[in-house]
Design a protein around this motif. Structure first.
Motif, mmCIF file in Angstrom:
data_model
loop_
_atom_site.group_PDB
_atom_site.id
_atom_site.type_symbol
_atom_site.label_atom_id
_atom_site.label_comp_id
_atom_site.label_asym_id
_atom_site.label_seq_id
_atom_site.Cartn_x
_atom_site.Cartn_y
_atom_site.Cartn_z
ATOM 1 N N ASP A 225 0.554 -1.111 0.253
ATOM 2 C CA ASP A 225 0.083 0.531 0.252
ATOM 3 C C ASP A 225 0.453 1.171 -0.345
ATOM 4 N N TYR A 228 1.312 2.963 3.121
ATOM 5 C CA TYR A 228 1.874 3.041 4.017
ATOM 6 C C TYR A 228 3.363 2.600 3.609
ATOM 7 N N GLU A 231 5.192 5.597 4.732
ATOM 8 C CA GLU A 231 4.815 6.240 5.977
ATOM 9 C C GLU A 231 6.341 4.944 6.823
ATOM 10 N N LEU A 232 6.215 4.100 6.146
ATOM 11 C CA LEU A 232 7.386 2.954 6.746
ATOM 12 C C LEU A 232 9.164 3.633 6.114
ATOM 13 N N ASN A 263 -4.416 -7.380 7.901
ATOM 14 C CA ASN A 263 -3.666 -6.164 6.781
ATOM 15 C C ASN A 263 -2.901 -7.136 5.624
ATOM 16 N N LYS A 268 -1.052 -4.588 3.165
ATOM 17 C CA LYS A 268 0.017 -3.740 4.123
ATOM 18 C C LYS A 268 0.448 -4.656 5.467
ATOM 19 N N LEU A 270 3.794 -6.098 6.210
ATOM 20 C CA LEU A 270 5.415 -5.516 6.262
ATOM 21 C C LEU A 270 6.609 -6.478 5.645
#
Length: 332
Positions: A225, A228, A231-232, A263, A268, A270
């Motif tokens: 995403d 996301y 942000e990471l 997620n 999303k 990780l």
């Protein structure tokens, strides 16, 4: 009806007979009551110290669960992951999957010390790992299960096994499937056990390639995403910050639930090795969707798959030993 009931009764007796034999057999099988007479407080002691460690550090539950995985995937569930380097032993703690990230060793040692006082040279370090994994899952809101016990501890370690057998964050789905299959674990076990990533953290170095992909355009992996990924990137730069920690499940990082699968559906996840369960296979995707929709189904299967994983090549009977300290073998 009577006929079928008696048939079922016979089948049940046959199915249970290995368990009965285990109670008196020196070769043994794993069974939950293994320490009932030799160390009746064993499970209570493990539970107490896991709860103490978790209260002090909420990340510890995921770390202890991970130790059990990393133990079982290398030579079976034999506590080889706990051994320090000494003499002919090169510690698995030095391997790529464990170096700088495996933790919780001091908690296992604390449990072992207490058990040695209660019932010397009785409870194996391998069984402590299996119990601590279960207790960590329960403490964070996950399911419980009866842990089959009776494993013995290895006399050596395998750093090559640790480097090669444990699934890595950048492995392809076929590679991960193969690594699970080599341990006797199927596709259902794979998708279910990776659900343990509903708790815990991962380091920037484990997923950086998804944020700055190898095509050279510096754009994030297409299966991630975009918001996301942005942000990471604020805490996982293109270079540096390798050890910066990120929640594997950013929504409920300390709660064992099915949010991990939700997620993945929102792109999303990780780690690449998590997200590919949703993006690269219809079979794994179907399981992700089922678990995202039904937490109870996930919990039920997680318990079964953990018991199955805990059964990987245990040392039984007179094989291996019961270590007095988990980090080193006894002197023979």
């Amino acid at each position: 009806m009577e006929l079928s009931m008696s048939f079922l009764l016979v089948i049940s007796v046959i199915a249970l007979s290995p368990l009965c034999l285990a109670l008196s057999s020196s070769d043994g099988h794993l069974y939950p009551q293994f320490y009932d007479h030799t160390c009746p407080k064993a499970q209570e002691i493990v539970k107490f110290f896991v709860a103490k460690a978790h209260a002090k550090d909420p990340r510890m539950a995921a770390s202890l669960l991970r130790l059990h995985f990393h133990d079982c995937f290398v030579k079976g569930c034999d506590a080889s992951v706990l051994l320090d380097s000494s003499g002919t032993i090169i510690s698995e703690k030095r391997s790529n999957p464990n170096r700088d990230s495996a933790r919780g060793f001091e908690v296992i040692e604390e449990i072992k010390t207490a058990l040695e006082e209660e019932c010397p040279v009785t409870v194996s370090c391998a069984d402590i790992l299996a119990l601590a994994a279960r207790d960590s899952t329960v403490l964070t809101g996950g399911p419980s299960w009866d842990v089959p016990l009776g494993r013995r501890d290895s006399l050596g370690a395998s750093i090559s096994g640790s480097n090669n057998n444990i699934p890595a964050p950048n492995n392809t789905l076929p590679t991960i499937i193969t690594k699970f299959k080599l341990q006797g674990l199927d596709l259902v076990d794979l998708v279910t056990l990776l659900g343990s990533h509903t708790i815990g953290d991962s380091r920037c170095t484990s997923f950086r390639q998804r944020l700055y992909n190898q095509t050279g355009n510096g754009l994030p992996d297409g299966t991630l995403d975009a918001a996301y990924a942005t942000e990471l990137r604020t805490h996982c730069p293109r270079s540096g910050g390798d050890q910066n920690l990120f929640f594997l499940d950013f929504v409920s990082p300390f709660k064992f639930d099915n949010q991990y699968y939700k997620n993945l559906m929102a792109r999303k996840g990780l780690l690449s090795s998590d997200e590919i369960l949703f993006t690269q296979s219809a079979a794994t995707r179907e399981l992700v969707e089922k678990y995202a929709e039904n937490n109870e189904l996930f919990f039920d299967q997680f318990s079964k798959s953990m018991v199955k994983m805990g059964n990987i090549s245990p040392l039984l009977g007179s094989r291996g030993e019961i270590r007095k300290r988990c980090r080193k073998v006894n002197h023979h």
